[in-house]
Design an enzyme around this catalytic site. Sequence first.
Site, short mmCIF file in Angstrom:
data_model
loop_
_atom_site.label_atom_id
_atom_site.label_comp_id
_atom_site.label_asym_id
_atom_site.label_seq_id
_atom_site.Cartn_x
_atom_site.Cartn_y
_atom_site.Cartn_z
N GLU A 91 0.81 -1.20 0.00
CA GLU A 91 0.00 0.00 0.00
C GLU A 91 0.85 1.26 0.00
OE1 GLU A 91 -1.36 0.47 4.31
OE2 GLU A 91 -2.19 -1.48 3.80
N CYS A 104 3.48 8.46 0.57
CA CYS A 104 4.10 7.61 1.58
C CYS A 104 4.15 6.20 0.99
CB CYS A 104 3.28 7.64 2.87
SG CYS A 104 3.93 6.58 4.18
N CYS A 111 6.17 -6.40 7.62
CA CYS A 111 7.27 -5.88 8.43
C CYS A 111 7.51 -6.85 9.59
CB CYS A 111 6.92 -4.49 8.97
SG CYS A 111 8.25 -3.70 9.92
N CYS A 115 6.45 -3.39 16.08
CA CYS A 115 5.98 -2.23 16.87
C CYS A 115 4.50 -2.40 17.18
CB CYS A 115 6.23 -0.93 16.10
SG CYS A 115 7.96 -0.63 15.73
N CYS A 118 1.48 -0.48 15.31
CA CYS A 118 1.48 -0.49 13.84
C CYS A 118 0.83 -1.75 13.29
CB CYS A 118 2.92 -0.37 13.33
SG CYS A 118 3.05 -0.31 11.54
N CYS A 332 -0.41 2.79 8.46
CA CYS A 332 0.38 1.74 7.82
C CYS A 332 -0.22 0.36 8.04
CB CYS A 332 1.80 1.75 8.39
SG CYS A 332 2.73 3.20 7.96
#
Length: 345
Positions: A91, A104, A111, A115, A118, A332
Amino acid sequence: MKNILDFSLTELQQWMKDNGEGAFRAKQVMEWIYKKEIWSFEDMTNLSKSLISKLNNNFYIGIPEVVEVSKSEKDDTQKILLGLKDGNVIEAVLMRYKHGNSICISTQVGCRMGCRFCASTLEGMVRNLTAGEILSQIMIGQKILEDRISNVVLMGSGEPFDNFDNVMKFLLLVNADYGLNIGQRHITLSTCGIVPKIYELADKGMQITLAISLHAFSDEKRREIMPIANKYMIKEILDACRYYIEKTNRRVTFEYSLVKDINDSKEDAKALSQLLKGLLCHVNLIPVNEVKENNFKKSSKKTIEDFANILKNYGVEVTVRREMGSDINAACGQLRRNYIKSQSK
């Protein structure tokens, strides 16, 4: 078959020579792709049929498929879900500002940094994106906007320093005058703080903006929300930032997501001010995007204002990020995660 977007001009010139073509043909091909937005070799009218045949037999132009576009009713934000050649989806977010268009972009499929605030990390990391796949997000973004993108933020899904070599090549390609020709000072790279790579980037002498996802003033508090804090201490990160500033003379941005009752107290603000005072830096306060998989809540408007004012009073430059696309899952990983869940039903 190779993605031609992964090739620099020098690399494509060498391929042309190796395949019995003039080196000048490489620049012609790149002009079609990047300047004229022609993404089919057959439509490149100044190339011979034999060269077009060679290109088709060896390359593809890796423009992703637009799977979904979500447009905000609150502002000019658009979130785009893009399908890659191997079936993965990534995305990007398009934002219109008075000073120009921004995007962005993602650097990985998923990932692995973990975190807690997120959504990108909830499905884990599938693979790195190539330099061309990173670049193609800007290209399709410009096609959607029917306008030039002038600012790029590597702050989408993925940790850029976990895909260091491909990201470095992307930075060279996006800046090249034969390509999209976006100036380095208009590019921001965001990292959760992989210390050795901060030093490595500093030694490359680029003029991009380095942004550090800090989100806490102490290692203990940072470990609660960012697993990377178990490997690199804040002192190590700040030492690396000082080296980066010394080598590049560029101001570092510290991103700080404000989470209600976690890191948004006046004491947190004072401690953060003491930590950063005197450093050539800027703090970007981010009202946390609420993700239903965790229980993090956004700080109140009054709390955010108080936090910002304390930093200002200590002489630390600060801005509060404007909330954009809150009605379209613009944080995100949210759109990708929703898509993956819908496909698995």
